[in-house]
Scaffold this motif. Structure first.
Motif, PDB file in Angstrom:
ATOM      1  N   MET A 191       9.481 -75.240  -8.308  1.00 36.34           N
ATOM      2  CA  MET A 191       9.276 -75.823  -7.185  1.00 36.34           C
ATOM      3  C   MET A 191       8.520 -74.745  -6.195  1.00 36.34           C
ATOM      4  N   ALA A 192       8.726 -73.771  -6.413  1.00 35.25           N
ATOM      5  CA  ALA A 192       8.810 -72.718  -5.311  1.00 35.25           C
ATOM      6  C   ALA A 192       7.617 -72.427  -5.193  1.00 35.25           C
ATOM      7  N   ASP A 193       7.096 -72.563  -6.512  1.00 32.25           N
ATOM      8  CA  ASP A 193       5.163 -72.072  -6.553  1.00 32.25           C
ATOM      9  C   ASP A 193       4.533 -73.086  -6.088  1.00 32.25           C
ATOM     10  N   GLU A 194       4.849 -74.096  -5.964  1.00 24.38           N
ATOM     11  CA  GLU A 194       4.501 -75.589  -5.120  1.00 24.38           C
ATOM     12  C   GLU A 194       4.322 -75.561  -3.906  1.00 24.38           C
ATOM     13  N   PHE A 195       5.695 -74.923  -3.729  1.00 26.24           N
ATOM     14  CA  PHE A 195       6.151 -74.764  -2.100  1.00 26.24           C
ATOM     15  C   PHE A 195       4.895 -73.003  -1.984  1.00 26.24           C
ATOM     16  N   ILE A 196       5.412 -72.210  -2.091  1.00 29.66           N
ATOM     17  CA  ILE A 196       4.334 -70.822  -1.519  1.00 29.66           C
ATOM     18  C   ILE A 196       3.020 -71.759  -1.362  1.00 29.66           C
ATOM     19  N   LYS A 197       2.284 -72.276  -2.296  1.00 31.00           N
ATOM     20  CA  LYS A 197       1.359 -72.187  -2.448  1.00 31.00           C
ATOM     21  C   LYS A 197       0.861 -73.317  -0.996  1.00 31.00           C
ATOM     22  N   GLY A 198       1.730 -74.267  -0.893  1.00 27.41           N
ATOM     23  CA  GLY A 198       1.904 -75.596   0.379  1.00 27.41           C
ATOM     24  C   GLY A 198       1.329 -74.212   2.037  1.00 27.41           C
ATOM     25  N   LEU A 199       2.753 -73.756   1.615  1.00 32.67           N
ATOM     26  CA  LEU A 199       2.517 -72.897   3.289  1.00 32.67           C
ATOM     27  C   LEU A 199       1.486 -72.255   2.991  1.00 32.67           C
ATOM     28  N   GLY A 200       0.621 -70.925   1.461  1.00 33.00           N
ATOM     29  CA  GLY A 200      -0.307 -70.395   2.457  1.00 33.00           C
ATOM     30  C   GLY A 200      -1.477 -71.210   2.362  1.00 33.00           C
ATOM     31  N   ILE A 201      -1.569 -72.136   2.055  1.00 35.18           N
ATOM     32  CA  ILE A 201      -2.522 -72.879   2.729  1.00 35.18           C
ATOM     33  C   ILE A 201      -2.714 -73.160   4.485  1.00 35.18           C
ATOM     34  N   PHE A 202      -1.050 -74.209   4.665  1.00 34.67           N
ATOM     35  CA  PHE A 202      -0.456 -74.462   5.925  1.00 34.67           C
ATOM     36  C   PHE A 202      -1.473 -73.135   6.708  1.00 34.67           C
ATOM     37  N   THR A 203      -0.421 -71.755   6.539  1.00 36.23           N
ATOM     38  CA  THR A 203      -0.593 -70.462   7.125  1.00 36.23           C
ATOM     39  C   THR A 203      -1.691 -70.031   7.320  1.00 36.23           C
ATOM     40  N   ALA A 204      -2.771 -70.670   6.393  1.00 32.64           N
ATOM     41  CA  ALA A 204      -3.350 -69.627   6.406  1.00 32.64           C
ATOM     42  C   ALA A 204      -4.721 -70.441   7.502  1.00 32.64           C
ATOM     43  N   ALA A 205      -4.901 -71.815   6.719  1.00 31.92           N
ATOM     44  CA  ALA A 205      -6.154 -73.150   8.322  1.00 31.92           C
ATOM     45  C   ALA A 205      -5.967 -73.409   8.779  1.00 31.92           C
ATOM     46  N   GLY A 206      -4.427 -72.828   9.218  1.00 32.00           N
ATOM     47  CA  GLY A 206      -3.409 -73.237   9.847  1.00 32.00           C
ATOM     48  C   GLY A 206      -4.034 -72.165  11.649  1.00 32.00           C
TER      49      GLY A 206
END
Length: 89
Positions: free
Chosen positions: A1-16
């Motif tokens: 679950m931590a792997d999905e969280f950090i991938k989502g956070l990375g996408i959200f941060t970079a794209a944002g």
């Protein structure tokens, strides 16, 4: 679950961040107004301006849908698959 969280956070941060930079260029006519980053795009501009606006909109949706995918859809899919496996066994 931590792997999905950090991938989502990375996408959200970079794209944002990409969206905020482009929105600052194309959606902020003046920094004295209260509608920074959400004004309608007014510059007809060049081909590069059109590409920038298109990229800005794409990054916005990529940030939202990418984070939603990794934070909600993939965990729900895995939980559902695990529940179905336990029911069959």
């Amino acid at each position: 679950m931590a792997d999905e969280f950090i991938k989502g956070l990375g996408i959200f941060t970079a794209a944002g961040l990409g969206w905020m930079v482009l929105a600052g260029w194309y959606r902020t006519s003046s920094f004295e107004t209260s509608r920074q980053l959400i004004e309608p795009v007014t510059s007809g501009g060049t081909l590069f301006d059109s590409i920038g606006v298109l990229l800005m909109d794409g990054l916005f949706w990529f940030a939202l849908l990418g984070a939603l995918t990794f934070w909600v859809l993939i965990p729900v899919f895995r939980q559902t698959r695990e529940a179905l496996r336990e029911r069959r066994a």
